[in-house]
Design an enzyme around this catalytic site. Structure first.
Site, PDB file in Angstrom:
ATOM      1  N   CYS A   1     -52.219  20.252  29.524  1.00 24.40           N
ATOM      2  CA  CYS A   1     -51.483  19.348  30.471  1.00 24.40           C
ATOM      3  C   CYS A   1     -51.854  17.828  30.527  1.00 24.40           C
ATOM      4  O   CYS A   1     -52.999  17.698  30.588  1.00 24.40           O
ATOM      5  CB  CYS A   1     -51.578  19.712  31.735  1.00 24.40           C
ATOM      6  SG  CYS A   1     -51.079  21.701  31.906  1.00 24.40           S
TER       7      CYS A   1
ATOM      8  N   ARG B   1     -52.676  16.266  23.485  1.00 27.16           N
ATOM      9  CA  ARG B   1     -53.357  16.953  24.168  1.00 27.16           C
ATOM     10  C   ARG B   1     -52.667  18.514  24.323  1.00 27.16           C
ATOM     11  O   ARG B   1     -53.433  19.787  24.575  1.00 27.16           O
ATOM     12  CB  ARG B   1     -53.451  16.924  25.687  1.00 27.16           C
ATOM     13  CG  ARG B   1     -54.156  15.403  26.003  1.00 27.16           C
ATOM     14  CD  ARG B   1     -53.968  14.960  27.498  1.00 27.16           C
ATOM     15  NE  ARG B   1     -54.483  15.801  28.287  1.00 27.16           N
ATOM     16  CZ  ARG B   1     -55.686  15.792  28.905  1.00 27.16           C
ATOM     17  NH1 ARG B   1     -56.436  14.681  28.551  1.00 27.16           N
ATOM     18  NH2 ARG B   1     -56.312  16.574  30.212  1.00 27.16           N
TER      19      ARG B   1
ATOM     20  N   TRP C   1     -48.544  22.634  29.585  1.00 24.80           N
ATOM     21  CA  TRP C   1     -48.923  23.658  28.757  1.00 24.80           C
ATOM     22  C   TRP C   1     -49.155  24.953  29.362  1.00 24.80           C
ATOM     23  O   TRP C   1     -50.096  25.160  30.362  1.00 24.80           O
ATOM     24  CB  TRP C   1     -50.400  23.260  28.097  1.00 24.80           C
ATOM     25  CG  TRP C   1     -51.205  23.959  26.816  1.00 24.80           C
ATOM     26  CD1 TRP C   1     -50.574  23.629  25.751  1.00 24.80           C
ATOM     27  CD2 TRP C   1     -51.915  25.234  26.943  1.00 24.80           C
ATOM     28  NE1 TRP C   1     -51.284  24.706  24.777  1.00 24.80           N
ATOM     29  CE2 TRP C   1     -51.946  25.542  25.614  1.00 24.80           C
ATOM     30  CE3 TRP C   1     -52.540  25.703  27.907  1.00 24.80           C
ATOM     31  CZ2 TRP C   1     -52.598  26.449  25.395  1.00 24.80           C
ATOM     32  CZ3 TRP C   1     -53.194  27.015  27.644  1.00 24.80           C
ATOM     33  CH2 TRP C   1     -53.290  27.319  26.203  1.00 24.80           C
TER      34      TRP C   1
ATOM     35  N   ASN D   1     -52.560  19.288  36.955  1.00 19.66           N
ATOM     36  CA  ASN D   1     -53.265  20.010  35.686  1.00 19.66           C
ATOM     37  C   ASN D   1     -54.374  20.763  36.342  1.00 19.66           C
ATOM     38  O   ASN D   1     -55.338  20.281  37.141  1.00 19.66           O
ATOM     39  CB  ASN D   1     -53.831  18.455  34.945  1.00 19.66           C
ATOM     40  CG  ASN D   1     -54.622  19.087  33.838  1.00 19.66           C
ATOM     41  OD1 ASN D   1     -54.502  20.048  33.528  1.00 19.66           O
ATOM     42  ND2 ASN D   1     -54.912  17.907  33.012  1.00 19.66           N
ATOM     43  N   GLY D   2     -54.457  21.909  35.531  1.00 17.54           N
ATOM     44  CA  GLY D   2     -55.668  22.707  36.154  1.00 17.54           C
ATOM     45  C   GLY D   2     -55.095  24.149  36.380  1.00 17.54           C
ATOM     46  O   GLY D   2     -53.810  24.440  36.062  1.00 17.54           O
TER      47      GLY D   2
ATOM     48  N   GLU E   1     -66.760  25.626   9.886  1.00 18.53           N
ATOM     49  CA  GLU E   1     -66.176  24.286  10.483  1.00 18.53           C
ATOM     50  C   GLU E   1     -65.012  24.274   9.438  1.00 18.53           C
ATOM     51  O   GLU E   1     -63.818  23.915  10.061  1.00 18.53           O
ATOM     52  CB  GLU E   1     -66.846  22.983  10.167  1.00 18.53           C
ATOM     53  CG  GLU E   1     -66.147  21.800  10.666  1.00 18.53           C
ATOM     54  CD  GLU E   1     -65.448  21.729  12.019  1.00 18.53           C
ATOM     55  OE1 GLU E   1     -65.707  22.824  12.715  1.00 18.53           O
ATOM     56  OE2 GLU E   1     -64.677  20.762  12.162  1.00 18.53           O
TER      57      GLU E   1
ATOM     58  N   LYS F   1     -60.984  24.398  10.746  1.00 15.77           N
ATOM     59  CA  LYS F   1     -59.862  23.265  10.406  1.00 15.77           C
ATOM     60  C   LYS F   1     -58.726  23.868  10.026  1.00 15.77           C
ATOM     61  O   LYS F   1     -57.705  23.768  10.207  1.00 15.77           O
ATOM     62  CB  LYS F   1     -60.589  22.314   9.501  1.00 15.77           C
ATOM     63  CG  LYS F   1     -61.369  21.174   9.956  1.00 15.77           C
ATOM     64  CD  LYS F   1     -60.866  20.200  10.907  1.00 15.77           C
ATOM     65  CE  LYS F   1     -60.806  20.865  12.358  1.00 15.77           C
ATOM     66  NZ  LYS F   1     -62.293  20.676  13.082  1.00 15.77           N
TER      67      LYS F   1
ATOM     68  N   GLU G   1     -56.704  26.089  12.277  1.00 18.63           N
ATOM     69  CA  GLU G   1     -55.963  25.287  13.339  1.00 18.63           C
ATOM     70  C   GLU G   1     -54.898  24.450  12.875  1.00 18.63           C
ATOM     71  O   GLU G   1     -53.714  24.587  13.466  1.00 18.63           O
ATOM     72  CB  GLU G   1     -56.942  23.967  13.786  1.00 18.63           C
ATOM     73  CG  GLU G   1     -57.966  24.278  14.733  1.00 18.63           C
ATOM     74  CD  GLU G   1     -58.788  23.286  15.303  1.00 18.63           C
ATOM     75  OE1 GLU G   1     -59.518  22.510  14.340  1.00 18.63           O
ATOM     76  OE2 GLU G   1     -58.580  22.842  16.506  1.00 18.63           O
TER      77      GLU G   1
ATOM     78  N   HIS H   1     -71.944  43.021   2.265  1.00 15.89           N
ATOM     79  CA  HIS H   1     -72.069  44.014   3.401  1.00 15.89           C
ATOM     80  C   HIS H   1     -70.826  44.242   4.185  1.00 15.89           C
ATOM     81  O   HIS H   1     -70.586  44.620   5.340  1.00 15.89           O
ATOM     82  CB  HIS H   1     -73.264  43.343   4.376  1.00 15.89           C
ATOM     83  CG  HIS H   1     -74.578  43.216   3.853  1.00 15.89           C
ATOM     84  ND1 HIS H   1     -75.385  44.322   3.550  1.00 15.89           N
ATOM     85  CD2 HIS H   1     -75.192  42.215   3.311  1.00 15.89           C
ATOM     86  CE1 HIS H   1     -76.556  43.779   3.145  1.00 15.89           C
ATOM     87  NE2 HIS H   1     -76.189  42.404   2.936  1.00 15.89           N
TER      88      HIS H   1
ATOM     89  N   LYS I   1     -56.137  19.440  22.776  1.00 16.70           N
ATOM     90  CA  LYS I   1     -57.058  18.585  22.406  1.00 16.70           C
ATOM     91  C   LYS I   1     -58.153  18.885  23.390  1.00 16.70           C
ATOM     92  O   LYS I   1     -59.261  18.936  23.131  1.00 16.70           O
ATOM     93  CB  LYS I   1     -56.759  17.062  22.564  1.00 16.70           C
ATOM     94  CG  LYS I   1     -57.885  16.284  22.034  1.00 16.70           C
ATOM     95  CD  LYS I   1     -58.290  16.223  20.517  1.00 16.70           C
ATOM     96  CE  LYS I   1     -59.071  15.482  20.323  1.00 16.70           C
ATOM     97  NZ  LYS I   1     -59.755  16.039  18.897  1.00 16.70           N
TER      98      LYS I   1
END
Ligand code: AGP
Length: 613
Positions: free
Chosen positions: A2, A27, A74, A100-101, A488, A492, A495, A511, A608
């Site tokens: 948002c 965002r 969002w 927003n929230g 990491e 990436k 995403e 294992h 974001k």
């Protein structure tokens, strides 16, 4: 997650609002909308889809109003649709709100308002807010002479959860009112006009003077004045902050995508992170951090708490802190830490890492540690962000604005900063020899040039990406510090390429996960630690035997290996090797995503900064 923009001035608000929303696109969002005060009315234009679609909405180009609010949504409550997009209005269309929230008690508030005769057009939590403002405007006790402000205050008193809110009303055609709690909001001050936004880059091309609104602080914004009020509506003055970032640093600078630009910025962002924090032959010093030997000597445990990539940076930081300071370090995911009653007291130092400084779980985890008496240290990239305002100590990565959703330069700067912090603590505690620290300092200073070398030759990685971009599954393997980079690299890839991937400590392969290896599965091995390289080679041989296609990132000369691709990177101290080995992995995800024709900077479903739980 948002985005909010607002404008109060003399110019046509609509283009400024839409331009601001474009800057906030990174965002993450699924719908967009604006509301402008026009001829004693609020005109709302909104729809699901991209911000650019707003330009084709009927009548938007003829809006002349000079006060307006805008939003990218969002979806949380209710699917992406025109009805659920912001701004929302009360039933009388006298109050328009963007938010927003998350309002946690919205069902209860909705019920209350429905009993009073209010009706609702959307499934959102937000729609209760304009109706509550309307209700209190007509029925509330006005604790301030400004009835509009009093009503906004009364409405927010009923809200549980997080919010950054902008409100405008045609009954008050010269102002906007804003308030926030646990959700970011900044106000940009300029000559005869003022701007509002969720974050600074959205309005950086108009001003460099900002007010960072505090939790439960209200601002009444006119074109030539801004009044600030505390939660009891007592007015106070607030210092303006000058932000050094320039608008150019928020542009793409000739790169096709922000992510690629940010990958290439890493030599420089690391130089900025190092700044004047150390020089060879001199102890580390932090202008922004005063930690005494007495305090540090009492610390018997360090927690590093963060989410996603920031947490992966913490895993690297743990190795340096333990090695140099001899203090045990636990790394935890913020959303777990905050709910599991961790064993912390005043002998625990809790370090929180957040690029944005606005991640809801990380902030909540910090507040928890404070309430248990621990000292808290925030590492953030955004000056004045919420987390830095909550923490006892704050230090900044100075990586410059990171726009792409997939974090790259923030990660490498976080690892650099954690390494400098570890050296600084070790110097205070005298826990390792000066020679050992001096060597590490020299290795850190060499990092930017070594990254430049990696970035000079991306052809091999591009070629490998072309070969594997249609894959469904990939595996990342590493031992020791390389395992943290595997995590990491795998994140990436997920995403931005939407390829399923897993990261494992290479020794864990046998294992269980090796059962998944079959012909043509791609396995990426990271091998930068000479003491572990032979063992990692054996693990990779096991997957080659089972038909896997392999890419290895290494700083070693590998004997008799049968890997499909080898990317050789410069050697460095194992404590900081992830700063180099992550770069080929960032590029690999980038090129795979490009080959698939995906939106690299704004991957689906992601935001974001994750400002809600
Ligand atoms: C990184 O590529 C991700 N987008 C994500 O994991 C991110 O690192 C995480 O959400 C934490 O964000 P922060 O650093 O702003 O707190």
């Amino acid at each position: 997650m948002c985005g909010i923009v607002g404008y109060v001035g003399n110019k046509k608000a609509t283009p400024i609002l839409i331009n601001g929303l474009v800057c906030l696109e990174y965002r993450g969002y699924d719908s967009a909308g604006i509301a402008v005060l026009e001829n004693n009315k609020v005109v709302v234009k909104k729809d699901k889809g991209r911000v650019n679609n707003l330009n084709s909405l009927e009548g938007i180009d003829t809006l002349e109003g000079t006060i307006g609010i805008a939003h990218t949504r969002w979806a949380t409550h209710g699917k992406p649709s025109k009805e659920n997009s912001h701004p929302h209005m009360d039933n009388s269309e006298n109050f328009a709100v963007v938010h927003n929230g998350i309002i946690e008690n919205y069902n209860e508030l909705r019920q209350f308002l429905m009993e009073k005769g209010y009706t609702f057009l959307s499934q959102t939590d937000t729609e209760v807010i304009p109706n509550l403002i309307h209700y209190y405007f007509h029925n509330g006790v006005h604790i301030h002479e400004d009835k509009f402000l009093s009503a906004v205050k009364a409405a927010t008193d009923d809200l549980k959860g997080s919010y950054a809110i902008e409100v405008i009303s045609p009954m008050f055609p010269d102002k906007a009112i804003v308030v926030r709690k646990d959700s970011p909001l900044v106000i940009g001050k300029a000559e005869g006009e003022n701007f509002i936004a969720s974050d600074i880059p959205a309005i950086l091309s108009y001003t460099k003077n900002f007010y960072l609104l505090d939790d439960k602080e209200f601002a009444v914004i006119y074109k030539d004045a801004i009044h600030f009020f505390d939660d009891s509506l007592i007015e106070h003055n607030k210092p303006v902050k000058n932000i050094e970032w320039d608008a150019a640093s928020v542009g793409k600078d000739g790169f096709e995508d922000f992510m690629l630009k940010e990958i290439f910025e890493q030599p420089n962002s690391i130089r900025e992170t190092i700044g004047s924090r150390f020089r060879l032959g001199e102890p580390c010093s932090f202008d922004d951090l005063e930690i005494s030997k007495e305090y540090l000597s009492t610390i018997n445990k360090i927690y590093i708490v963060a989410c996603g990539t920031a947490m992966h940076a913490g895993l690297v930081g743990k190795i340096a802190l333990e090695k140099l300071c001899k203090i045990p370090v636990t790394v935890d995911i913020a959303s777990e830490f905050r709910y599991r009653d961790p064993l912390i007291d005043n002998k625990t130092l809790c370090i929180y890492i957040s690029q944005s400084g606005e991640t809801a779980d990380t902030i909540a985890a910090l507040k928890l540690a404070k309430s248990k008496g621990a000292k808290t240290l925030a590492i953030s990239n955004v000056i004045g962000s919420s987390i830095t305002r909550e923490a006892d100590y704050s230090i900044y990565t100075h990586a410059g604005p990171e726009i792409a959703v997939a974090s790259t330069k923030a990660y490498t700067s976080q690892v650099v900063l954690l390494s400098i912090l570890a050296m600084h603590f070790a110097e205070i505690l005298n826990s390792v020899t000066p020679e050992e620290i001096e060597k590490l300092k020299s290795d850190i200073l060499d990092l930017p040039t070594k990254i430049e070398t990696i970035l000079e030759n991306t052809a091999e990685i591009e070629e490998f990406a072309k070969k594997v971009y249609t894959q469904k599954d990939m595996f990342f393997l590493g031992r020791g510090v390389d395992q943290t980079v595997a995590l990491e690299g795998s994140l990436k890839l997920k995403e931005i390429s939407y390829i399923h991937s897993e990261a494992y400590a290479a020794g864990e392969l046998k294992h269980g996960p090796i059962a998944l290896i079959e012909n043509d599965v791609t396995v990426i091995g990271i091998m930068t630690d000479s003491s572990l390289v032979e063992k990692s080679i054996s693990n990779l041989q096991e997957v080659i035997t089972r038909g896997a296609k392999t890419l290895v990132v290494t700083n070693q000369v590998l004997p008799n290996a049968h890997f499909d691709f080898v990317v050789t990177i410069p050697e460095t101290n194992p404590l900081i090797s992830p700063i180099l080995s992550v770069v080929p992995l960032q590029l690999l995800s980038y090129y795979i995503s490009k080959n698939k024709g995906l939106d690299v900077d704004k991957p689906r479903n992601l935001a974001k900064s994750v400002t809600v739980e």
